[in-house]
Write an enzyme that holds these catalytic residues in place. Sequence first.
Site, PDB file in Angstrom:
ATOM      1  N   ARG A  61       0.805  19.995 -41.559  1.00 20.83           N
ATOM      2  CA  ARG A  61       1.879  19.347 -42.323  1.00 20.83           C
ATOM      3  C   ARG A  61       3.139  20.199 -42.365  1.00 20.83           C
ATOM      4  O   ARG A  61       4.244  19.680 -42.536  1.00 20.83           O
ATOM      5  CB  ARG A  61       1.376  18.996 -43.731  1.00 20.83           C
ATOM      6  CG  ARG A  61       0.409  17.822 -43.720  1.00 20.83           C
ATOM      7  CD  ARG A  61      -0.287  17.652 -45.048  1.00 20.83           C
ATOM      8  NE  ARG A  61      -1.516  18.431 -45.133  1.00 20.83           N
ATOM      9  CZ  ARG A  61      -2.103  18.800 -46.270  1.00 20.83           C
ATOM     10  NH1 ARG A  61      -1.564  18.483 -47.420  1.00 20.83           N
ATOM     11  NH2 ARG A  61      -3.214  19.496 -46.243  1.00 20.83           N
ATOM     12  N   GLU A  98      -8.110  26.757 -50.383  1.00 20.15           N
ATOM     13  CA  GLU A  98      -8.640  26.235 -51.657  1.00 20.15           C
ATOM     14  C   GLU A  98     -10.036  25.674 -51.389  1.00 20.15           C
ATOM     15  O   GLU A  98     -10.915  25.727 -52.233  1.00 20.15           O
ATOM     16  CB  GLU A  98      -7.702  25.153 -52.198  1.00 20.15           C
ATOM     17  CG  GLU A  98      -8.024  24.716 -53.615  1.00 20.15           C
ATOM     18  CD  GLU A  98      -7.179  23.540 -54.087  1.00 20.15           C
ATOM     19  OE1 GLU A  98      -6.423  22.987 -53.281  1.00 20.15           O
ATOM     20  OE2 GLU A  98      -7.320  23.182 -55.266  1.00 20.15           O
TER      21      GLU A  98
HETATM   22  O1  LIG Z   1      -2.501  28.050 -50.199  1.00 23.08           O
HETATM   23  P1  LIG Z   1      -3.785  27.699 -49.495  1.00 23.08           P
HETATM   24  O2  LIG Z   1      -4.975  27.709 -50.417  1.00 23.08           O
HETATM   25  O3  LIG Z   1      -4.013  28.542 -48.288  1.00 23.08           O
HETATM   26  O4  LIG Z   1      -3.696  26.166 -49.045  1.00 23.08           O
HETATM   27  C1  LIG Z   1      -2.551  25.576 -48.520  1.00 23.08           C
HETATM   28  C2  LIG Z   1      -2.781  25.003 -47.161  1.00 23.08           C
HETATM   29  O5  LIG Z   1      -3.787  23.972 -47.211  1.00 23.08           O
HETATM   30  C3  LIG Z   1      -3.315  22.829 -46.522  1.00 23.08           C
HETATM   31  O6  LIG Z   1      -3.578  22.913 -45.172  1.00 23.08           O
HETATM   32  P2  LIG Z   1      -4.864  22.353 -44.411  1.00 23.08           P
HETATM   33  O7  LIG Z   1      -5.649  23.520 -43.911  1.00 23.08           O
HETATM   34  O8  LIG Z   1      -5.546  21.358 -45.287  1.00 23.08           O
HETATM   35  O9  LIG Z   1      -4.223  21.740 -43.102  1.00 23.08           O
HETATM   36  P3  LIG Z   1      -3.406  20.433 -42.662  1.00 23.08           P
HETATM   37  O10 LIG Z   1      -1.936  20.687 -42.987  1.00 23.08           O
HETATM   38  O11 LIG Z   1      -3.651  20.444 -41.204  1.00 23.08           O
HETATM   39  O12 LIG Z   1      -3.943  19.228 -43.384  1.00 23.08           O
HETATM   40  C4  LIG Z   1      -1.810  22.893 -46.732  1.00 23.08           C
HETATM   41  O13 LIG Z   1      -1.112  22.135 -45.785  1.00 23.08           O
HETATM   42  C5  LIG Z   1      -1.520  24.355 -46.611  1.00 23.08           C
HETATM   43  O14 LIG Z   1      -1.311  24.751 -45.270  1.00 23.08           O
HETATM   44  N1  LIG Z   2      -4.656  20.027 -53.605  1.00 27.32           N
HETATM   45  C1  LIG Z   2      -4.103  19.959 -52.400  1.00 27.32           C
HETATM   46  N2  LIG Z   2      -3.416  18.859 -52.008  1.00 27.32           N
HETATM   47  C2  LIG Z   2      -2.868  18.802 -50.769  1.00 27.32           C
HETATM   48  N3  LIG Z   2      -2.930  19.790 -49.880  1.00 27.32           N
HETATM   49  C3  LIG Z   2      -3.597  20.904 -50.238  1.00 27.32           C
HETATM   50  N4  LIG Z   2      -3.806  22.056 -49.584  1.00 27.32           N
HETATM   51  C4  LIG Z   2      -4.545  22.853 -50.380  1.00 27.32           C
HETATM   52  N5  LIG Z   2      -4.788  22.279 -51.550  1.00 27.32           N
HETATM   53  C5  LIG Z   2      -4.206  21.047 -51.489  1.00 27.32           C
END
Ligand SMILES: O=P(O)(O)OC[C@H]1O[C@H](OP(=O)(O)OP(=O)(O)O)[C@H](O)[C@@H]1O
Ligand SMILES: Nc1ncnc2[nH]cnc12
Length: 173
Positions: A61, A98
């Site tokens: 994203r 998370e």
């Molecule tokens: O602060 P953190 O606990 O590290 O979490 C934040 C990350 O989690 C999500 O990514 P995700 O791995 O879900 O990837 P995506 O964007 O491909 O859905 C979000 O887009 C951040 O990159």
């Molecule tokens: N709660 C949340 N919603 C969307 N993206 C996330 N990436 C990590 N935690 C998230």
Amino acid sequence: MDFKSIIRDIPNFPQQGIIFRDITPLLAHPHGLTSIIQGFQTKFVELNIGEVDAVIGIESRGFILGAALAMSLGASFVPVRKPKKLPSAVYRVEYSLEYGTDTLEIHQDALAKGERVVIIDDVIATGGTAAATAKLVQQTGAELLAYGFLIELDFLNGRKALPEVPIVSLVNY
Ligand SMILES: O=P(O)(O)OC[C@H]1O[C@H](OP(=O)(O)OP(=O)(O)O)[C@H](O)[C@@H]1O
Ligand SMILES: Nc1ncnc2[nH]cnc12
């Protein structure tokens, strides 16, 4: 624009107990992406971070927001990717989410020493992803000026995991 009223809350996704902040309705709004990018730019100007050479977008994203910001700034866009996606030599860092763990990579030749960069992502939760990205940037020798997040989950204290550079977030939960 009232981002919070457009971002959609999805309870128990992708796991029980997580409220997923779904930005797709905001991206679908005809002025959504423009407003997000204006929000980042206004706050970076207020913080006086100066000229930005490159925007680092974190898969996936972060690519959407990072690429749009890079265009608007007239800066380079550099992707930080999940493992085994980048074809040339990479630096690699492991990190915690998370929900779960993962690895991130950047091309070793993506940034020149001293290049002035910002890191962009949609969400900061625990801060693991953003902290890992800062480590990758550090390995390239580039200079990290600031972070920009659309959403900050305050209760997870993610900013405590990050290096001492300005952090911009546009929506807080
Ligand atoms: O602060 P953190 O606990 O590290 O979490 C934040 C990350 O989690 C999500 O990514 P995700 O791995 O879900 O990837 P995506 O964007 O491909 O859905 C979000 O887009 C951040 O990159
Ligand atoms: N709660 C949340 N919603 C969307 N993206 C996330 N990436 C990590 N935690 C998230």
